[in-house]
Enzyme design. Sequence first.
Site, PDB file in Angstrom:
ATOM      1  N   ASP A   1      35.578 -26.790  15.159  1.00  0.00           N
ATOM      2  CA  ASP A   1      36.068 -27.310  16.433  1.00  0.00           C
ATOM      3  C   ASP A   1      36.795 -26.133  17.097  1.00  0.00           C
ATOM      4  OD1 ASP A   1      36.066 -29.832  17.798  1.00  0.00           O
ATOM      5  OD2 ASP A   1      38.207 -30.078  17.392  1.00  0.00           O
TER       6      ASP A   1
ATOM      7  N   LYS B   1      31.964 -25.605  18.442  1.00  0.00           N
ATOM      8  CA  LYS B   1      31.709 -26.676  19.413  1.00  0.00           C
ATOM      9  C   LYS B   1      32.993 -27.073  20.116  1.00  0.00           C
ATOM     10  CE  LYS B   1      32.281 -30.095  15.800  1.00  0.00           C
ATOM     11  NZ  LYS B   1      33.552 -30.626  16.301  1.00  0.00           N
TER      12      LYS B   1
ATOM     13  N   CYS C   1      33.851 -36.539  13.972  1.00  0.00           N
ATOM     14  CA  CYS C   1      32.841 -35.476  14.004  1.00  0.00           C
ATOM     15  C   CYS C   1      31.746 -35.661  12.966  1.00  0.00           C
ATOM     16  CB  CYS C   1      33.517 -34.118  13.913  1.00  0.00           C
ATOM     17  SG  CYS C   1      34.475 -33.776  15.421  1.00  0.00           S
TER      18      CYS C   1
ATOM     19  N   HIS D   1      42.142 -27.496  27.040  1.00  0.00           N
ATOM     20  CA  HIS D   1      40.894 -28.264  26.929  1.00  0.00           C
ATOM     21  C   HIS D   1      41.138 -29.690  27.416  1.00  0.00           C
ATOM     22  CE1 HIS D   1      37.514 -30.217  24.537  1.00  0.00           C
ATOM     23  NE2 HIS D   1      36.915 -29.252  25.186  1.00  0.00           N
TER      24      HIS D   1
ATOM     25  N   HIS E   1      44.792 -29.033  19.573  1.00  0.00           N
ATOM     26  CA  HIS E   1      44.343 -28.681  18.221  1.00  0.00           C
ATOM     27  C   HIS E   1      43.197 -27.698  18.302  1.00  0.00           C
ATOM     28  CE1 HIS E   1      41.503 -31.766  19.497  1.00  0.00           C
ATOM     29  NE2 HIS E   1      40.649 -31.202  18.659  1.00  0.00           N
TER      30      HIS E   1
ATOM     31  N   HIS F   1      38.366 -25.076  20.686  1.00  0.00           N
ATOM     32  CA  HIS F   1      38.712 -25.438  22.062  1.00  0.00           C
ATOM     33  C   HIS F   1      39.497 -24.337  22.782  1.00  0.00           C
ATOM     34  CE1 HIS F   1      37.450 -29.434  21.034  1.00  0.00           C
ATOM     35  NE2 HIS F   1      38.483 -29.709  20.264  1.00  0.00           N
TER      36      HIS F   1
ATOM     37  N   ASP G   1      34.026 -29.091  10.295  1.00  0.00           N
ATOM     38  CA  ASP G   1      35.425 -28.943  10.744  1.00  0.00           C
ATOM     39  C   ASP G   1      36.482 -28.972   9.633  1.00  0.00           C
ATOM     40  OD1 ASP G   1      34.057 -29.086  13.123  1.00  0.00           O
ATOM     41  OD2 ASP G   1      35.144 -30.797  13.944  1.00  0.00           O
TER      42      ASP G   1
END
Length: 208
Positions: free
Chosen positions: A52, A112, A157, A58, A87, A54, A14
Amino acid sequence: MPKNDGPSALLVVDVQNDFCTGGALAVPDGEGVVPVVNRLMDRFERVILTQDWHPSEHLSFASAHGDTRPFDTVSMPYGPQTAWPDHCVAGSSGAAFHRDLRTEKAQAVIRKGWRREIDSYSAFFENDRKTPTGLAGLLRELQVARVVLCGLATDFCVAYSALDARRLGLEATVVLDGCRAIDLEGSLAAATAEMGQNGVNLVQSADL
Ligand code: VGL
Ligand code: ZN
């Protein structure tokens, strides 16, 4: 530098604009990992990046829960979940990799957290601890037995990924100067202790 990495892979977690200075969920000195990570990449034949990723709305976003504020805890079917500022919305500039990260070195990118209902700190399993991202299968097929982790954030993470790697029977090493932490209410100390207890090697890049 020789690629003396045996059956290992560098997992870069990330390193995205939203986790760097000026980003929506800025980790203090997040961009400070970039030169360290870039140097580490030369030492590994297999480099895997995570992102990351989303959807807007989310359910890890505080904005999806009425008057919940960022960094409050919300209850999800899989348990308590920290509510974050919006984010890393898929496709946004905040979700893009830091511009100086040598992304061309990577053979794969694992995205993810793309299901609206489940957050995913770990690169291996989402926050229900069951739903796989596919990374375990990829590593298995590549016969990777050891992962070296760096990126953002140490206490979320990176730590979750390292702990899942151990759960899967992989050797896991976290390069601490290649990581930066959010450190929410002692989360860095807790994550560091848990990693130590579970056999994650905690090192500095100079020691590798
Ligand atoms: C992360 C919080 C929310 C991380 C991702 O990359 O550590 N933290 N989403
Ligand atoms: Zn996230």
